[in-house]
Scaffold this active site. Structure first.
Site, PDB file in Angstrom:
ATOM      1  N   GLU A   1     -19.752 -12.028  -3.561  1.00  0.00           N
ATOM      2  CA  GLU A   1     -20.956 -11.347  -4.047  1.00  0.00           C
ATOM      3  C   GLU A   1     -21.580 -10.707  -2.815  1.00  0.00           C
ATOM      4  O   GLU A   1     -22.133 -11.388  -1.963  1.00  0.00           O
ATOM      5  CB  GLU A   1     -21.890 -12.387  -4.688  1.00  0.00           C
TER       6      GLU A   1
ATOM      7  N   CYS B   1     -30.150  -8.704  -3.399  1.00  0.00           N
ATOM      8  CA  CYS B   1     -28.882  -7.987  -3.532  1.00  0.00           C
ATOM      9  C   CYS B   1     -28.934  -7.005  -4.685  1.00  0.00           C
ATOM     10  O   CYS B   1     -28.401  -5.914  -4.602  1.00  0.00           O
ATOM     11  CB  CYS B   1     -27.720  -8.964  -3.682  1.00  0.00           C
TER      12      CYS B   1
HETATM   13  P1  NDP Z   1     -23.589 -12.314   6.481  1.00  0.00           P
HETATM   14  O1  NDP Z   1     -22.685 -11.734   5.476  1.00  0.00           O
HETATM   15  O2  NDP Z   1     -23.242 -12.179   7.905  1.00  0.00           O
HETATM   16  O3  NDP Z   1     -23.830 -13.869   6.201  1.00  0.00           O
HETATM   17  C1  NDP Z   1     -23.721 -14.492   4.938  1.00  0.00           C
HETATM   18  C2  NDP Z   1     -23.197 -15.902   5.120  1.00  0.00           C
HETATM   19  O4  NDP Z   1     -21.892 -15.853   5.706  1.00  0.00           O
HETATM   20  C3  NDP Z   1     -24.029 -16.754   6.059  1.00  0.00           C
HETATM   21  O5  NDP Z   1     -24.018 -18.092   5.629  1.00  0.00           O
HETATM   22  C4  NDP Z   1     -23.282 -16.599   7.359  1.00  0.00           C
HETATM   23  O6  NDP Z   1     -23.540 -17.624   8.261  1.00  0.00           O
HETATM   24  C5  NDP Z   1     -21.844 -16.645   6.899  1.00  0.00           C
HETATM   25  N1  NDP Z   1     -20.889 -16.068   7.832  1.00  0.00           N
HETATM   26  C6  NDP Z   1     -21.100 -15.216   8.854  1.00  0.00           C
HETATM   27  N2  NDP Z   1     -19.943 -14.894   9.450  1.00  0.00           N
HETATM   28  C7  NDP Z   1     -18.957 -15.563   8.806  1.00  0.00           C
HETATM   29  C8  NDP Z   1     -17.535 -15.616   8.915  1.00  0.00           C
HETATM   30  N3  NDP Z   1     -16.874 -14.919   9.829  1.00  0.00           N
HETATM   31  N4  NDP Z   1     -16.850 -16.383   8.060  1.00  0.00           N
HETATM   32  C9  NDP Z   1     -17.485 -17.073   7.097  1.00  0.00           C
HETATM   33  N5  NDP Z   1     -18.826 -17.063   6.943  1.00  0.00           N
HETATM   34  C10 NDP Z   1     -19.562 -16.300   7.771  1.00  0.00           C
HETATM   35  O7  NDP Z   1     -24.990 -11.686   6.186  1.00  0.00           O
HETATM   36  P2  NDP Z   1     -26.283 -11.687   7.080  1.00  0.00           P
HETATM   37  O8  NDP Z   1     -27.052 -12.878   6.715  1.00  0.00           O
HETATM   38  O9  NDP Z   1     -25.999 -11.447   8.529  1.00  0.00           O
HETATM   39  O10 NDP Z   1     -26.960 -10.354   6.512  1.00  0.00           O
HETATM   40  C11 NDP Z   1     -26.379  -9.096   6.834  1.00  0.00           C
HETATM   41  C12 NDP Z   1     -26.484  -8.156   5.674  1.00  0.00           C
HETATM   42  O11 NDP Z   1     -25.869  -8.706   4.526  1.00  0.00           O
HETATM   43  C13 NDP Z   1     -27.881  -7.880   5.215  1.00  0.00           C
HETATM   44  O12 NDP Z   1     -28.390  -6.852   5.975  1.00  0.00           O
HETATM   45  C14 NDP Z   1     -27.721  -7.511   3.776  1.00  0.00           C
HETATM   46  O13 NDP Z   1     -27.451  -6.140   3.687  1.00  0.00           O
HETATM   47  C15 NDP Z   1     -26.508  -8.279   3.350  1.00  0.00           C
HETATM   48  N6  NDP Z   1     -26.828  -9.495   2.572  1.00  0.00           N
HETATM   49  C16 NDP Z   1     -26.542  -9.501   1.255  1.00  0.00           C
HETATM   50  C17 NDP Z   1     -26.860 -10.607   0.501  1.00  0.00           C
HETATM   51  C18 NDP Z   1     -26.569 -10.663  -0.934  1.00  0.00           C
HETATM   52  O14 NDP Z   1     -27.326 -11.244  -1.682  1.00  0.00           O
HETATM   53  N7  NDP Z   1     -25.444 -10.150  -1.392  1.00  0.00           N
HETATM   54  C19 NDP Z   1     -27.498 -11.775   1.083  1.00  0.00           C
HETATM   55  C20 NDP Z   1     -27.702 -11.694   2.491  1.00  0.00           C
HETATM   56  C21 NDP Z   1     -27.377 -10.576   3.191  1.00  0.00           C
HETATM   57  P3  NDP Z   1     -24.699 -17.444   9.344  1.00  0.00           P
HETATM   58  O15 NDP Z   1     -25.935 -17.046   8.610  1.00  0.00           O
HETATM   59  O16 NDP Z   1     -24.786 -18.783   9.903  1.00  0.00           O
HETATM   60  O17 NDP Z   1     -24.213 -16.357  10.271  1.00  0.00           O
END
Ligand code: NDP
Length: 489
Positions: A238, A272
């Protein structure tokens, strides 16, 4: 402040104040693997409880969540900065989903009879949906309860154990959830927590889980999928959106303006399926824009929504506004100065070129673009011209269903903002850069289960097809039968 690594721990912050609110371990790959191994034993016990036993325990957890909403809400507010009312709204929806998943699991996943067909009418055919085993859930920070529970609740109700890695911005919320579950279900660690940064999430994708449910950015979703591919671990992704809202000439403009303002600015736009682009029929464009401006000017960043939870997002929001203005767009509310150190004020952009980042990329901030269209065909075409395909909204009295069906998004709300997210029986998910697979509803339960088909012979067939004893006569009869049955086209 973002989460900071201090050796084997990291700190989480209140994004409204910058104050440290908690210190959490950075779990290593070995610790994540150990959690998955423990989860495997817990999964066997959890599966053995059956639907009724699990529903009873999930009801106990649900009751704890419902009774302790203010307590959990305070943790959400502390780590995300969102107002108490918004924290409560997210909890209310999450609890509704948990209740639905537990109540409907048996009906959706339990044994179902299937028609065996004429040739195999001597068979009884059934399908049932068995748990996968251990599900890894990687959650985001924007709705740190509602979003991960969209996977956690459905995976648990389907009979799986879960290892949950919350975002580094909201580990306290994750810890609270897992501890409250352990109080309700003390026997085995059916829901476990692992904390850390991206590497801990990456470790979970390689730790031998049976499925990964990921919510976050499309870029990280691709990494998760690539990593999971090494072990053919299935994923549900998602990954956000660039959701359009369409306003038809006959729409209730007050309601459409209200939905635009709430859909775009609530939770500081960090949703999102939040409204990011609006396409309005030219007959009502001026009137609609005037209403949006009046309502947007009345929204107070700081009381009606919180700060940007992830500080790096401020630069993205600033860049999108700059791009829009540089390409001839105008800010009717807010603009470049709306982006502060922690908070972003509501920003309404018009006359923005469709190829700007503000229209093409996920902004994830309290901004919205509004464009005039000659008719609703143009609105649909522009709405669908996106790499994303998560949610959409239509305001129309006469053509709501028709327009909704033509929008290439996983879900569409008609004449209300984001209503699909609160209806537990509806599946939720996207296509393209928004990911794939579904959480919520029957599809969400089945996402965390493996279909098991069983064909049981009830009596010996008069025509034996699957035996070396098959005669030429049998072959001739079957050939004639099928030609008669299907040969007419
Ligand atoms: P990320 O996609 O980086 O993070 C989402 C989750 O994935 C977090 O728990 C993160 O951990 C984890 N993660 C990060 N890197 C890895 C990896 N290589 N392998 C597995 N898991 C990983 O999103 P961000 O929080 O950095 O947000 C960035 C952008 O994502 C936002 O600007 C927004 O546009 C979008 N976003 C979309 C969402 C939605 O609802 N679909 C929700 C949040 C963000 P950790 O936080 O510890 O790095």
């Amino acid at each position: 402040m973002t989460a900071v690594l201090t050796g084997e721990t990291f700190e989480s912050f209140n994004p409204a104040t910058g104050e440290v609110v908690g210190t959490y371990p950075v779990h290593t790959a070995e610790q994540v693997e150990a959690a998955v191994a423990k989860a495997r034993d817990a999964a066997a016990w959890w599966e053995s409880l059956g639907f009724a036993g699990r529903a009873e325990r999930l009801a106990a957890w649900r009751a704890a969540l419902a009774k302790r909403m203010p307590e959990l809400g305070a943790v959400i507010t502390e780590e995300t900065g969102k107002p108490a009312g918004d924290a409560q709204l997210e909890l209310v929806l999450a609890i509704e989903h948990l209740a639905w998943a537990a109540k409907h699991a048996r009906k959706v996943l339990g044994p179902q009879r299937r028609a065996p067909g004429l040739l195999l009418s001597n068979q009884a055919a059934t399908v049932e949906y068995q748990p996968l085993g251990v599900v890894g859930v990687i959650g985001p920070w924007n709705y740190p309860v509602y979003t991960p529970l969209g996977s956690v609740s459905y995976a648990l109700a389907a009979g799986n154990a879960v290892v949950f890695k919350p975002s580094e911005f909201t580990p306290g919320v994750g810890k609270w959830l897992v501890e409250s579950f352990a109080e309700a279900v003390p026997e085995h660690p059916v829901l476990q927590l692992v904390t850390g940064l991206g590497e801990t999430g990456a470790a979970l994708t390689k730790a031998g889980v049976d499925k990964i449910a990921f919510t976050g950015s499309a870029a990280t979703g691709k990494k998760v999928m690539a990593s999971a591919a090494e072990t053919l671990t299935p994923v549900v992704i998602e990954a956000g959106g660039k959701d359009p809202l369409l306003v038809d000439a006959d729409a209730d403009l007050d309601a459409a303006a209200d939905a635009t303002v709430w859909g775009a600015f609530s939770n500081a736009g960090q949703t999102c399926a939040g409204v990011e682009r609006v396409y309005v029929h030219e007959h009502v464009y001026d009137e609609f824009v005037a209403k949006v401006v009046t309502k947007a000017e009345a929204v107070d960043a700081g009381t009606q929504y919180g700060p940007m939870t992830m500080p790096a997002q401020l630069d993205i929001v600033r860049r999108h506004i700059d791009d829009a203005l540089a390409a001839g767009g105008r800010a009717l509310v807010g603009g470049r100065d709306a982006v502060g150190d922690r908070y972003v004020k509501p920003t309404v952009l018009v006359d923005v070129s469709e190829d700007c980042s503000a229209v093409r990329e996920e902004t994830f901030g309290p901004t919205v673009t509004i464009a005039k269209v000659a008719d609703m065909d143009e609105a649909v075409e522009k709405a669908n011209d996106s790499a994303y395909g998560l949610g959409s909204t239509v305001f129309s009295k006469a053509r709501g269903m028709e327009l909704a069906r033509r929008l290439r998004t996983g879900q569409t709300a008609i004449n209300a903002p984001l209503s699909f997210a609160g209806i537990a029986s509806l599946p939720f998910g996207g296509s393209g850069e928004s990911g794939f697979g579904r959480i919520h509803g029957p599809e969400g339960l089945r996402e965390f289960a493996r279909p098991k088909s069983i064909a049981r012979q009830r009596f010996t067939a008069p025509i034996a097809l699957t035996s070396f004893a098959r005669s030429k006569k049998t072959e001739a009869i079957v050939g004639k039968l099928i030609a008669k049955l299907h040969g007419k086209g």
